[in-house]
Design a protein around this motif. Structure first.
Motif, short mmCIF file in Angstrom:
data_model
loop_
_atom_site.label_atom_id
_atom_site.label_comp_id
_atom_site.label_asym_id
_atom_site.label_seq_id
_atom_site.Cartn_x
_atom_site.Cartn_y
_atom_site.Cartn_z
N SER A 28 83.38 106.13 -31.50
CA SER A 28 84.20 105.73 -30.29
C SER A 28 84.60 107.02 -29.58
O SER A 28 85.10 108.10 -30.27
N ILE A 29 84.95 107.05 -28.30
CA ILE A 29 85.33 108.14 -27.56
C ILE A 29 86.56 107.52 -26.64
O ILE A 29 86.73 106.57 -26.11
N VAL A 30 87.64 108.16 -26.59
CA VAL A 30 88.90 108.09 -25.60
C VAL A 30 88.64 108.90 -24.45
O VAL A 30 88.67 110.27 -25.07
N SER A 31 88.67 108.53 -23.36
CA SER A 31 88.51 109.31 -22.34
C SER A 31 89.18 108.98 -21.19
O SER A 31 89.91 108.06 -20.90
N GLY A 32 89.39 110.21 -20.13
CA GLY A 32 90.12 109.82 -18.94
C GLY A 32 89.31 108.89 -17.91
O GLY A 32 87.89 108.86 -18.24
N SER A 33 89.98 108.36 -16.85
CA SER A 33 89.33 107.34 -16.32
C SER A 33 88.43 108.02 -15.20
O SER A 33 87.22 107.28 -14.85
N GLU A 34 88.24 109.37 -14.72
CA GLU A 34 87.38 109.92 -14.18
C GLU A 34 85.96 109.92 -14.81
O GLU A 34 85.00 110.12 -14.00
N ASN A 35 85.93 109.65 -15.91
CA ASN A 35 84.66 109.82 -16.57
C ASN A 35 83.82 108.57 -16.72
O ASN A 35 82.73 108.28 -17.35
N THR A 36 84.36 107.46 -15.97
CA THR A 36 83.64 106.02 -16.19
C THR A 36 82.21 106.26 -15.31
O THR A 36 81.26 105.47 -15.72
N VAL A 37 82.08 107.12 -14.48
CA VAL A 37 80.65 107.24 -13.72
C VAL A 37 79.72 107.83 -14.67
O VAL A 37 78.57 107.58 -14.46
N LEU A 38 80.17 108.56 -15.73
CA LEU A 38 79.23 109.47 -16.73
C LEU A 38 79.01 108.19 -17.95
O LEU A 38 78.05 108.78 -18.81
N GLU A 39 79.91 107.13 -17.97
CA GLU A 39 79.49 106.56 -19.19
C GLU A 39 78.23 105.96 -19.37
O GLU A 39 77.65 105.93 -20.61
N PRO A 40 77.39 105.56 -18.56
CA PRO A 40 75.92 105.15 -18.50
C PRO A 40 74.88 106.17 -19.25
O PRO A 40 74.11 105.85 -20.08
#
Length: 523
Positions: A28-40
């Motif tokens: 599991s990773i907790v991330s800033g919202s700016e990384n949603t585009v990198l999730e795939p």
């Protein structure tokens, strides 16, 4: 039907190979919202490894506060927008192997026709030029809260640097300078909407454009502005012109770090392999294509420049060096307590019959958090004497309207008023929203505030939203209506109200005070 021996052996070999490639790791990773585009990209790697990966998104402050807790964060890895938030809060050094994945300057995107009107096309723009546009009433902007989100903190640090004449390292004594206070406070008067999330702010810009509301400008990551402009282009709407302040910009380093919970060597190896995967040339190219800059990358793996809106990830920018953590903390307190645009907040507190016992107790605890400066300042959401607060306890009607400024005496008064409320009666949140809107619109000098209505309710409301929304549409300024759910609240009604007013709903079921804190980041 019988299978041939060769087919059976081939199937067995395939299953064995799949088993060998499967790590069976849950990560599991907790991330800033700016990384949603990198999730795939991350999820593709997880699938190849046979691992189950979960990515949750939080604001920079939430990530930092999680690291600050004695028990730390539950996740196996942390991926904030900047290592600043790890340096600031991870006093126990829980995060290991923190490695930059991308570099993201925070710049100002200005609607291109507005940039042309201001004479900024093809010109160097300094912070003093932005200040002049704000002071002359020619430009307002969207910006995340500096105490809740890294993009807001970065824009704010750039403002401080500009006010100091382009000084690249902010030192403790610089924050005592009255002229710096005046300059940055005047700049922050340009904030038209705030939020606790850079991704949410970008969505607000696009959704508002779709509805016909055009904001002048937005502070955000260079890469997020590219994502925003890609959507605006598809919609046939005007794009944002990239302004790189010549005084200097703050750059997020988007670091990924491991948190060891003692779950075994295979979990840490999975993290190490993920890190190596993200640093391969093929993946770096994909990351670069999103508009992000690569820590060790060359021009070949950067996104293509788009001169028509001044986007150029290969452009050299004057980068502000991050101050020491103690200086950043002082600067953030200064922002919250003295420099930010004052908030004008109407709080609708549900004291209907279904709030009896536990619900009423938790609401009173939330009020204790909101109106006790020692508690709210711990998470940088404290009120100031410049803020104006209305508290409207309601059931089927609004019981009363309590009014105070955000000084300690005013907060104590509101705390006493709320303490006298007892649960009972029906529920009509729309009636409360209407009275809250009228109080906000009747406030003198409304333009100097960031207005918002926050409704906390635990159940299905009576009444209809349409009379309130008809009133809301006629208002001279848009006032967002945020919701905070409690217990078994009918979230669909709050969601509809929030969507209609360009706001959002926060889940207070597990932590009501935390939900109020999150909502404060948008006001």
């Amino acid at each position: 039907m019988r299978m041939k021996l060769s087919s059976v052996l081939a199937l067995a070999a395939a299953l064995l190979l799949a088993a060998c490639n499967s790590s069976n790791v849950k990560f599991s990773i907790v991330s800033g919202s700016e990384n949603t585009v990198l999730e795939p990209i991350v999820q593709e790697f997880c699938a190849k490894q046979g691992a189950t990966c979960t990515i949750s998104y939080q604001g920079s402050l939430d990530i930092g506060l999680g690291l600050q807790k004695p028990e730390g964060l539950d996740q196996d890895a942390v991926w904030p927008a900047s290592s600043v938030w790890v340096d600031l809060f991870d006093s126990g050094r829980k995060v290991r192997n923190l490695t930059s994945i991308a570099q993201m300057p925070v710049i100002l995107g200005v609607r291109k026709s507005k940039a042309a009107e201001l004479g900024w096309i093809g010109k160097q723009v300094y912070m003093k030029d932005i200040l002049a546009a704000v002071k002359d009433g020619k430009m307002k902007f969207l910006m995340t809260s500096a105490t809740q989100s890294n993009s807001g903190a970065s824009a704010y640090l750039a403002m401080l640097s500009g006010a100091l004449g382009g000084k690249q390292v902010i030192e403790p004594g610089d924050l005592d300078n009255p002229s710096v206070h005046d300059t940055v406070s005047a700049l922050l008067q340009g904030v038209e909407r705030s939020s606790g999330s850079s991704g949410w702010l970008a969505d607000l810009y696009v959704d508002s454009a779709r509805k016909g509301t055009l904001y002048d400008a937005m502070w955000n990551y260079e890469a997020t502005l590219k994502e925003t402009n890609d959507k605006l282009k598809q919609m046939g709407d005007e794009r944002l012109y990239a302004v790189y302040p010549a005084d200097g910009v703050a750059v997020g380093d988007s670091p990924l770090g491991f948190i060891d919970h003692g779950r075994g060597a295979d979990v840490e190896k999975f993290f190490t392999d993920l890190l190596a995967y993200l640093q391969t040339d093929a993946v770096r190219k994909r990351i670069g294509d999103t508009g992000r800059r690569l820590p060790l990358g060359g021009a070949a793996i950067q996104a293509t420049a788009e001169p028509d809106w001044n986007f150029d990830p290969g452009k050299l920018v004057t980068s502000i060096r991050m101050p020491e953590p103690a200086v950043i903390r002082t600067a953030l307190n200064l922002y919250q307590e003295a420099l930010r645009k004052p908030s004008l907040t109407a709080l609708c507190f549900d004291f209907s019959g279904s709030m009896e016992n536990e619900g009423e107790k938790q609401l009173q605890e939330a009020a204790q958090f909101l109106f006790t400066p020692e508690k709210s300042s711990e998470v940088l959401v404290q009120w100031t004497p410049s803020d104006h607060i209305f508290v409207l306890p309601f059931d089927s009607t609004v019981r009363d309207i309590f009014d105070a400024t955000g000084d300690p005496g005013g907060q104590n008064q509101l705390l006493g008023d709320v303490a006298q409320q007892r649960a009972g009666g029906g529920t009509d949140m729309y009636a409360c929203a209407s009275q809250a809107l009228r109080k906000i619109l009747a406030t003198p000098d409304l333009s100097k505030y960031l207005p918002a209505i926050v409704i906390m309710t635990d159940g299905r409301t009576d009444g209809s939203a349409e009379p309130f929304l008809a009133e809301w549409r006629q208002a001279p300024v848009p006032v967002p209506v945020f919701g905070i759910t409690f217990g078994d609240a009918d979230k669909s009604q709050l969601d509809s109200l929030a969507k209609a007013t360009s706001a959002r709903v926060f889940d207070g079921g597990g932590d009501l005070a935390g939900a109020f804190r999150a909502a404060r980041g948008y006001n």
